[in-house]
Design an enzyme around this catalytic site. Sequence first.
Site, PDB file in Angstrom:
ATOM      1  N   TYR A 154       0.930  -1.217  -0.099  1.00  0.00           N
ATOM      2  CA  TYR A 154      -0.037  -0.129   0.130  1.00  0.00           C
ATOM      3  C   TYR A 154       0.942   1.189  -0.043  1.00  0.00           C
ATOM      4  O   TYR A 154       0.471   2.222  -0.699  1.00  0.00           O
ATOM      5  CB  TYR A 154      -1.034  -0.015   1.035  1.00  0.00           C
ATOM      6  CG  TYR A 154      -2.145   0.965   0.911  1.00  0.00           C
ATOM      7  CD1 TYR A 154      -3.061   0.812  -0.139  1.00  0.00           C
ATOM      8  CD2 TYR A 154      -2.572   1.758   1.941  1.00  0.00           C
ATOM      9  CE1 TYR A 154      -4.166   1.354  -0.384  1.00  0.00           C
ATOM     10  CE2 TYR A 154      -3.592   2.651   1.650  1.00  0.00           C
ATOM     11  CZ  TYR A 154      -4.530   2.435   0.687  1.00  0.00           C
ATOM     12  OH  TYR A 154      -5.713   3.002   0.413  1.00  0.00           O
ATOM     13  N   LYS A 161      -3.261   8.439   2.667  1.00  0.00           N
ATOM     14  CA  LYS A 161      -4.604   8.177   3.477  1.00  0.00           C
ATOM     15  C   LYS A 161      -4.415   8.914   4.983  1.00  0.00           C
ATOM     16  O   LYS A 161      -5.335   9.387   5.453  1.00  0.00           O
ATOM     17  CB  LYS A 161      -4.780   6.798   3.656  1.00  0.00           C
ATOM     18  CG  LYS A 161      -5.376   6.215   2.246  1.00  0.00           C
ATOM     19  CD  LYS A 161      -6.512   6.796   1.702  1.00  0.00           C
ATOM     20  CE  LYS A 161      -7.238   6.203   0.530  1.00  0.00           C
ATOM     21  NZ  LYS A 161      -8.419   6.977  -0.187  1.00  0.00           N
TER      22      LYS A 161
HETATM   23  O1  0WD Z   1     -10.512  -1.893  -1.531  1.00  0.00           O
HETATM   24  C1  0WD Z   1     -10.682  -0.686  -1.881  1.00  0.00           C
HETATM   25  N1  0WD Z   1     -11.228  -0.781  -2.939  1.00  0.00           N
HETATM   26  C2  0WD Z   1     -10.782   0.449  -1.160  1.00  0.00           C
HETATM   27  C3  0WD Z   1     -10.801   1.837  -1.678  1.00  0.00           C
HETATM   28  C4  0WD Z   1     -10.606   0.328   0.518  1.00  0.00           C
HETATM   29  C5  0WD Z   1     -10.455   1.378   1.185  1.00  0.00           C
HETATM   30  C6  0WD Z   1     -10.770   2.540   0.729  1.00  0.00           C
HETATM   31  N2  0WD Z   1     -10.672   2.719  -0.817  1.00  0.00           N
HETATM   32  C7  0WD Z   1     -11.012   4.026  -1.440  1.00  0.00           C
HETATM   33  C8  0WD Z   1      -9.817   4.489  -2.524  1.00  0.00           C
HETATM   34  O2  0WD Z   1      -8.725   4.702  -2.066  1.00  0.00           O
HETATM   35  C9  0WD Z   1     -10.541   5.527  -3.011  1.00  0.00           C
HETATM   36  O3  0WD Z   1     -10.318   6.728  -2.500  1.00  0.00           O
HETATM   37  O4  0WD Z   1     -12.125   4.256  -1.957  1.00  0.00           O
HETATM   38  C10 0WD Z   1     -12.032   5.228  -2.773  1.00  0.00           C
HETATM   39  C11 0WD Z   1     -12.721   4.653  -4.061  1.00  0.00           C
HETATM   40  O5  0WD Z   1     -12.038   3.671  -4.819  1.00  0.00           O
HETATM   41  P1  0WD Z   1     -12.659   2.377  -5.534  1.00  0.00           P
HETATM   42  O6  0WD Z   1     -14.248   2.339  -5.420  1.00  0.00           O
HETATM   43  O7  0WD Z   1     -11.984   1.322  -5.048  1.00  0.00           O
HETATM   44  O8  0WD Z   1     -12.049   2.422  -6.773  1.00  0.00           O
HETATM   45  P2  0WD Z   1     -12.769   2.825  -8.416  1.00  0.00           P
HETATM   46  O9  0WD Z   1     -13.786   2.238  -8.573  1.00  0.00           O
HETATM   47  O10 0WD Z   1     -11.440   2.487  -9.460  1.00  0.00           O
HETATM   48  O11 0WD Z   1     -12.949   4.468  -8.199  1.00  0.00           O
HETATM   49  C12 0WD Z   1     -12.011   5.411  -8.144  1.00  0.00           C
HETATM   50  C13 0WD Z   1     -11.794   6.528  -8.991  1.00  0.00           C
HETATM   51  C14 0WD Z   1     -11.042   6.119 -10.352  1.00  0.00           C
HETATM   52  O12 0WD Z   1     -11.118   5.047 -10.793  1.00  0.00           O
HETATM   53  P3  0WD Z   1      -9.494   4.690 -11.664  1.00  0.00           P
HETATM   54  O13 0WD Z   1      -9.349   3.240 -11.308  1.00  0.00           O
HETATM   55  O14 0WD Z   1      -9.702   4.707 -13.212  1.00  0.00           O
HETATM   56  O15 0WD Z   1      -8.402   5.524 -10.950  1.00  0.00           O
HETATM   57  O16 0WD Z   1     -11.581   7.696  -8.793  1.00  0.00           O
HETATM   58  C15 0WD Z   1     -11.364   8.191  -9.816  1.00  0.00           C
HETATM   59  C16 0WD Z   1     -11.559   7.625 -11.157  1.00  0.00           C
HETATM   60  O17 0WD Z   1     -12.787   7.446 -11.480  1.00  0.00           O
HETATM   61  N3  0WD Z   1     -10.095   9.171 -10.121  1.00  0.00           N
HETATM   62  C17 0WD Z   1     -10.405  10.432 -10.300  1.00  0.00           C
HETATM   63  N4  0WD Z   1     -11.402  11.429 -10.404  1.00  0.00           N
HETATM   64  C18 0WD Z   1     -11.549  12.718 -11.211  1.00  0.00           C
HETATM   65  N5  0WD Z   1     -10.304  13.176 -11.072  1.00  0.00           N
HETATM   66  C19 0WD Z   1      -9.140  10.979 -10.580  1.00  0.00           C
HETATM   67  C20 0WD Z   1      -9.184  12.232 -10.935  1.00  0.00           C
HETATM   68  N6  0WD Z   1      -7.916  12.791 -11.289  1.00  0.00           N
HETATM   69  N7  0WD Z   1      -8.213   9.948 -10.494  1.00  0.00           N
HETATM   70  C21 0WD Z   1      -9.037   8.962 -10.185  1.00  0.00           C
END
Ligand code: 0WD
Length: 253
Positions: A154, A161
């Site tokens: 991580y 975080k």
């Molecule tokens: O296990 C997990 N999946 C966990 C996620 C456990 C605990 C926390 N999280 C957090 C992540 O760190 C994040 O802060 O939850 C949040 C959402 O993540 P997610 O739902 O796991 O991931 P995802 O469905 O990929 O959504 C995050 C999205 C991005 O997708 P990708 O994978 O293409 O980076 O954040 C968006 C994007 O759509 N994103 C942005 N949006 C606007 N501007 C940008 C940006 N520059 N960069 C990423």
Amino acid sequence: MVMEGKRGLIIGVANNRSIAYGIAKACKAQGADVILTYQNEKMQKRVQKVADELGVKNIYPLDVSKPEEIESLKEAVEKDYGKIDFLVHSVAFAPREALDGKFIDTTKEAFNIAMEISVYSLIEVVQKIEPILNDGASILTLTYLGSIRYIPHYNVMGVAKAALEASVRYLAVDLGERKIRINALSAGPIKTLAASGIGDFSEILKYNEKNSPLMKNVTIEEVGNSGMYLLSDLSSGVTGEVHFVDSGYNIMG
Ligand code: 0WD
């Protein structure tokens, strides 16, 4: 209907496996009106599909690294809807090579990118959206246990975080003047697009399932429901908090 009459902006839906999608769905189910954003043209189609499924009227472009896009989003939402009652920041990014191997090898460039997209974006979005938040509004961001514990691979995201959770505490004081609340939800590991960038993620999933009190991994529905509670007036006495939704994994020694 806990969210009846409430309207909110949800940033971070990439597809129907995103945590932000789980939150949007839970809010809709409780009567909220939801507004979504998409990161870029490549993501637009997928987010539109999610919007159609949820009955969301409008989606707006937003890359959080572009201040002018945050500004335009604020203006468009204000024009189309007026003020809003909740805001979700569910965005994080670090270069893939920084999420594998050793933390000691983190480059300054990877560090700065992780901090900009995963931490500063919360501060800037709150800064620019605050004028269209109603008094008593609620803000939610997503964090992970890697902020306070060593989690393999991580790395720099754990440091980001930690900074995100500290930012929540400082923002809580500033926003408290208007009775606006801000909290972080610390989700257990879930297989999403963002998670697929973390080295050996399937091992983390298996380990958590075996070693959490509930002996299971959490779903985006569970995270969505807890997120909805933090966005609703049911949590009106809660701010500056990190709330774990992780099958209890964080309490284990
Ligand atoms: O296990 C997990 N999946 C966990 C996620 C456990 C605990 C926390 N999280 C957090 C992540 O760190 C994040 O802060 O939850 C949040 C959402 O993540 P997610 O739902 O796991 O991931 P995802 O469905 O990929 O959504 C995050 C999205 C991005 O997708 P990708 O994978 O293409 O980076 O954040 C968006 C994007 O759509 N994103 C942005 N949006 C606007 N501007 C940008 C940006 N520059 N960069 C990423």
